[in-house]
Write a protein that holds these residues in place. Structure first.
Motif, PDB file in Angstrom:
ATOM      1  N   ASP A 150       0.410  -3.571 -10.106  1.00  0.00           N
ATOM      2  CA  ASP A 150       0.491  -4.243  -8.801  1.00  0.00           C
ATOM      3  C   ASP A 150       0.726  -5.731  -9.074  1.00  0.00           C
ATOM      4  OD1 ASP A 150      -0.012  -5.578  -6.405  1.00  0.00           O
ATOM      5  OD2 ASP A 150      -1.576  -4.191  -5.770  1.00  0.00           O
ATOM      6  N   HIS A 194      -0.105 -10.640  -6.771  1.00  0.00           N
ATOM      7  CA  HIS A 194      -0.452 -12.041  -7.055  1.00  0.00           C
ATOM      8  C   HIS A 194       0.316 -12.574  -8.259  1.00  0.00           C
ATOM      9  CE1 HIS A 194      -3.704 -12.277  -4.098  1.00  0.00           C
ATOM     10  NE2 HIS A 194      -3.790 -10.975  -4.321  1.00  0.00           N
ATOM     11  N   TYR A 246       4.766 -11.290   1.214  1.00  0.00           N
ATOM     12  CA  TYR A 246       4.287 -12.372   2.088  1.00  0.00           C
ATOM     13  C   TYR A 246       3.412 -13.396   1.381  1.00  0.00           C
ATOM     14  CZ  TYR A 246       0.435  -8.961   2.519  1.00  0.00           C
ATOM     15  OH  TYR A 246      -0.554  -8.055   2.263  1.00  0.00           O
ATOM     16  N   LYS A 247       3.161 -13.207   0.094  1.00  0.00           N
ATOM     17  CA  LYS A 247       2.314 -14.172  -0.624  1.00  0.00           C
ATOM     18  C   LYS A 247       3.214 -15.234  -1.253  1.00  0.00           C
ATOM     19  CE  LYS A 247      -1.128 -10.597  -1.614  1.00  0.00           C
ATOM     20  NZ  LYS A 247      -2.199 -11.018  -0.709  1.00  0.00           N
ATOM     21  N   SER A 277       0.842  -1.216   0.000  1.00  0.00           N
ATOM     22  CA  SER A 277       0.000   0.000   0.000  1.00  0.00           C
ATOM     23  C   SER A 277       0.871   1.258   0.000  1.00  0.00           C
ATOM     24  CB  SER A 277      -0.897   0.023   1.246  1.00  0.00           C
ATOM     25  OG  SER A 277      -1.634  -1.158   1.356  1.00  0.00           O
TER      26      SER A 277
HETATM   27  C1  LIG Z   1      -3.502  -6.859  -5.206  1.00  0.00           C
HETATM   28  C2  LIG Z   1      -3.106  -6.569  -3.797  1.00  0.00           C
HETATM   29  N1  LIG Z   1      -2.431  -5.428  -3.522  1.00  0.00           N
HETATM   30  C3  LIG Z   1      -2.055  -5.151  -2.258  1.00  0.00           C
HETATM   31  C4  LIG Z   1      -2.334  -6.026  -1.224  1.00  0.00           C
HETATM   32  C5  LIG Z   1      -1.945  -5.765   0.204  1.00  0.00           C
HETATM   33  O1  LIG Z   1      -1.206  -4.681   0.448  1.00  0.00           O
HETATM   34  P1  LIG Z   1      -0.483  -4.519   1.879  1.00  0.00           P
HETATM   35  O2  LIG Z   1       0.671  -5.471   1.894  1.00  0.00           O
HETATM   36  O3  LIG Z   1      -0.100  -3.116   1.905  1.00  0.00           O
HETATM   37  O4  LIG Z   1      -1.467  -4.904   2.943  1.00  0.00           O
HETATM   38  C6  LIG Z   1      -3.006  -7.206  -1.483  1.00  0.00           C
HETATM   39  C7  LIG Z   1      -3.292  -8.126  -0.357  1.00  0.00           C
HETATM   40  O5  LIG Z   1      -3.905  -9.132  -0.466  1.00  0.00           O
HETATM   41  C8  LIG Z   1      -3.403  -7.483  -2.793  1.00  0.00           C
HETATM   42  O6  LIG Z   1      -4.072  -8.603  -3.065  1.00  0.00           O
END
Ligand SMILES: Cc1ncc(COP(=O)(O)O)c(C=O)c1O
Length: 443
Positions: free
Chosen positions: A200, A203, A225-226, A98
């Motif tokens: 972004d 995923h 973390y994914k 974010s």
């Molecule tokens: C497409 C996408 N962007 C951002 C995030 C999360 O962002 P952050 O790591 O800032 O919580 C996610 C979390 O599932 C996501 O799916």
């Protein structure tokens, strides 16, 4: 019809099979949620323990130099670069997705071409909410406008771009459906209209082959973390095309983004290149864990790297779709994820339609988890109280059962057993039990 024996045979022939040993997965669990939180690598606990007891405990402040703490964002960034088609020195691991999105969107909005006429950010209504919230807050701050498109149709996205648009902000693989955009084609469409493309990769990184340079993207951010297995709340990453890296300043210009932070000069002078996208002191223990996660993905390198991972991911997800549709037929599950290989990432999602309007998706996932098959659920918004928010977020998105497939540790036999457990949950109707219908804070 494919059998359990067929699945076992596929595992025996799988060149990536031995990589499962890199993870400390609990006995009896089939983990289909690495798209949300990657599992613990075997190397992480000893590495973090060393960072605590030796580097911090004994090295104390000397470790900023002697243990290489200071350069970790760049060093880890170079590892991430290998997974997303970037060059060494172009990526830093830092902050959250974010926060990094805020930095790059702000930078993109400061581009010379973002003249008075260009004050619109185009994105999709189905984008991950944090992306939309960050864009909304930035629009409030800058007096620009966020324009949201209804579906993921590439032609509609391209057609929405005109001389009012400064930035096209897309998530490469959709968090709900697993649908994947064509990054190169959409970036080219944006550039033809003088628009910058922000991607972004939350995923995508570690899940699908990404080539930021081949796509000629402008900015990218992604999650640690994914699929990168960096641990809960792991640092995220940010990439800026070198043609832009020195042109813009990002708004969170803390001392780590300064050209010479240890000069302690009162005036700000941005570091060259991607280092100016850092902000403040980095979480070194989390960085140590992230490096172990990155190494699990890079361990596939000698076995064919992202190409081999993608081949197996598609085989696993094809198998899952086929088995659910044949073995769970009659339970009103409908595939949400595109079938076409080049239109999807590494997750498969289903909805369940029911005559009483209750999908049961949440409870079915809870019943599966109780049986050791961990997937997750994402709420739809057809009945949600926020159905009429200002951006019209709710357009009847269905509840979904979401299953992520990480070829580093998921095998074909796992897929068989996961579907068998799903079949039993549906046949028995056990998901209707009250304990599976109780919502927790995190779904
Ligand atoms: C497409 C996408 N962007 C951002 C995030 C999360 O962002 P952050 O790591 O800032 O919580 C996610 C979390 O599932 C996501 O799916």
């Amino acid at each position: 019809m494919i059998t359990l024996q067929d699945c076992r045979a596929l595992d025996t022939q799988d060149p990536l099979r031995k990589l499962r040993g890199l993870f400390a997965l609990p006995e009896g669990v089939i983990y289909l949620d690495g798209n949300s939180l990657g599992p613990l690598p075997e190397a992480t606990a000893p590495r973090v323990a060393r960072a605590i007891t030796q580097e911090w405990g004994e090295g104390l402040i000397r470790s900023w130099n002697s243990a290489g703490w200071f350069d970790l964002p760049q060093r880890l960034g170079d590892k991430i670069a290998r997974l997303v088609g970037a060059h060494p020195g172009e990526v830093v691991a830092t902050d959250s997705t974010s926060i990094n999105l805020y930095k790059v969107l702000s930078a993109a909005l400061s581009a010379p071409q973002a003249d008075a006429r260009r004050s619109v950010i185009v994105s999709e209504r189905s984008n991950f909410p944090t992306d939309l919230y960050i864009a909304q807050s930035l629009c409030k701050e800058r007096g620009c406008e966020l324009q949201l498109l209804d579906d993921g149709d590439a032609d509609a996205i391209a057609a929405s771009l005109d001389e009012r648009v400064a930035v096209l902000m897309l998530t490469h693989v959709n968090y709900r459906t697993g649908a994947m955009h064509e990054m190169a084609a959409l970036t080219a469409a944006a550039h033809r209209k003088g628009v910058l493309a922000v991607w972004d990769l939350a995923h995508s990184a570690g899940a699908v082959p990404v080539d930021l340079h081949a796509a000629d993207a402008d900015f990218a951010i992604g999650c640690g973390y994914k699929y990168l297995n960096g641990g809960p709340g792991a640092p995220a990453f940010v990439w800026v095309h070198p043609r832009h890296a020195d042109r813009f300043e990002q708004p969170l210009a803390g001392w780590w983004s300064h050209a010479a932070p240890f000069d302690f000069a009162p005036g700000y002078r941005p570091a060259a290149g991607i280092s100016r996208y850092l902000c403040g002191t980095q979480p070194i223990l989390s960085m140590a864990a992230l490096e172990c996660g990155l190494d699990t993905v890079l361990a596939a390198g000698p076995l064919g790297g992202m190409t081999a991972l993608r081949r197996k991911s598609l085989a696993l997800t094809d198998l899952f779709m086929e088995l659910v549709e044949s073995r769970c037929a009659g339970h009103r599950l409908a595939l949400v994820t595109p079938r076409q290989h080049d239109h999807r990432g590494s997750q498969v999602c289903f909805t369940r339609t029911a005559s009483d309007g209750e999908s049961g998706a949440y409870a079915i996932v809870q019943a599966l988890i109780a049986r050791g098959v961990i997937g997750d659920y994402r709420a739809g918004n057809a009945r949600a109280s926020h159905a009429q928010d200002g951006l019209g977020h709710a357009r009847g998105l269905p509840d979904i059962l979401r299953f992520g497939f990480t070829p580093l540790y998921i095998g074909f036999e796992d897929v068989w057993h996961a579907v068998e457990q799903l079949r039993q949950v549906l046949e028995s109707g056990e998901w209707r039990r009250p304990e599976f219908n109780q919502k927790h804070a995190v779904t």
